[in-house]
Design an enzyme around this catalytic site. Sequence first.
Site, PDB file in Angstrom:
ATOM      1  N   TYR A 170       0.804  -1.129  -0.027  1.00  0.00           N
ATOM      2  CA  TYR A 170       0.117  -0.110  -0.009  1.00  0.00           C
ATOM      3  C   TYR A 170       0.925   1.336  -0.074  1.00  0.00           C
ATOM      4  O   TYR A 170       0.516   2.112  -0.727  1.00  0.00           O
ATOM      5  CB  TYR A 170      -0.979  -0.096   1.127  1.00  0.00           C
ATOM      6  CG  TYR A 170      -1.961  -1.143   1.165  1.00  0.00           C
ATOM      7  CD1 TYR A 170      -2.686  -1.381   0.030  1.00  0.00           C
ATOM      8  CD2 TYR A 170      -2.215  -1.884   2.346  1.00  0.00           C
ATOM      9  CE1 TYR A 170      -3.524  -2.421  -0.018  1.00  0.00           C
ATOM     10  CE2 TYR A 170      -3.123  -3.085   2.247  1.00  0.00           C
ATOM     11  CZ  TYR A 170      -3.711  -3.404   1.278  1.00  0.00           C
ATOM     12  OH  TYR A 170      -4.512  -4.349   1.057  1.00  0.00           O
ATOM     13  N   ASP A 190      -2.712 -14.295  -1.165  1.00  0.00           N
ATOM     14  CA  ASP A 190      -2.264 -14.469   0.223  1.00  0.00           C
ATOM     15  C   ASP A 190      -3.432 -14.540   0.921  1.00  0.00           C
ATOM     16  O   ASP A 190      -3.209 -15.560   1.863  1.00  0.00           O
ATOM     17  CB  ASP A 190      -1.293 -13.400   0.653  1.00  0.00           C
ATOM     18  CG  ASP A 190      -0.247 -13.218   0.039  1.00  0.00           C
ATOM     19  OD1 ASP A 190       0.462 -14.348  -0.467  1.00  0.00           O
ATOM     20  OD2 ASP A 190       0.537 -12.040   0.031  1.00  0.00           O
TER      21      ASP A 190
END
Length: 268
Positions: free
Chosen positions: A89, A180
């Site tokens: 991010y 993930d």
Amino acid sequence: PVFLKLNAKMQGFFWKPTEIDMSQEKRSFDSMTKSEKHLFTSNLKRQILLDSIQGRAPSLVFLPHCTDPALENCIITWGFMESIHSESYTHIIRAIYPDPSEIFEDLPNIAEIADCSKSISEAYDRMVESPSKENLYLALIAANALEAIRFYVSFACTFSFLDRAMVEGSAKNVKFIARDETQHLALTQHILKILPEDDPEFKEIILDNRTAAEKIFLEAGEQEKIWAKYLFKNGPVIALNEKILSEYVDYLLARRMHTVGLKSTINY
């Protein structure tokens, strides 16, 4: 053995966000409509919040009570992979937003994000403050619901942009994150499956707390639908709308709840 395999698989998925090319990202973002920018930026804010909580929670909530080395390693890897998501991010923000306050300044004031944060944290806080088998079960349900439901409106939006060749670097980051999270979902599902097999007392605990567990899932689903409505408050976006995303949430709710032995109010 399942935890040994899951840990090896999670570690095998190791990736570095900085290896993803983001050189064209700002140009792509600047070409978006106002509605598209709102949707992309809002989803980024919410994913940051979700991963911030989930990056810390496994080690804080579950690790102190884990007595199996293979599962302990899974929980440690889980937290580590969430830290990679946090780094991704940062990589996206640096590429697109010259001033990061555009992301962070109003994040706590968005009701649809703040409510989600409170809802997620409640079960974790109860387990930390009053450890018990009941609170452990409900904390695991909260973790499972987060991994099973709460990311997927954001994922769907980002993948829609990728289909249109927009913000491709960000979408590649999110694609790895989604991969993930699928493993984290499998991990919590396996824990919930094994607990009553390993400890017969959990069979009764699960029955006694079924309503509370279903409430956690249904609340997660309802908040995802509210979030979908928030995303389109500035207007429509090509190939996406509130109805499509809400139906997707209902579909996920029915499947994910069934997997952990719960019943959704929606049939699919």
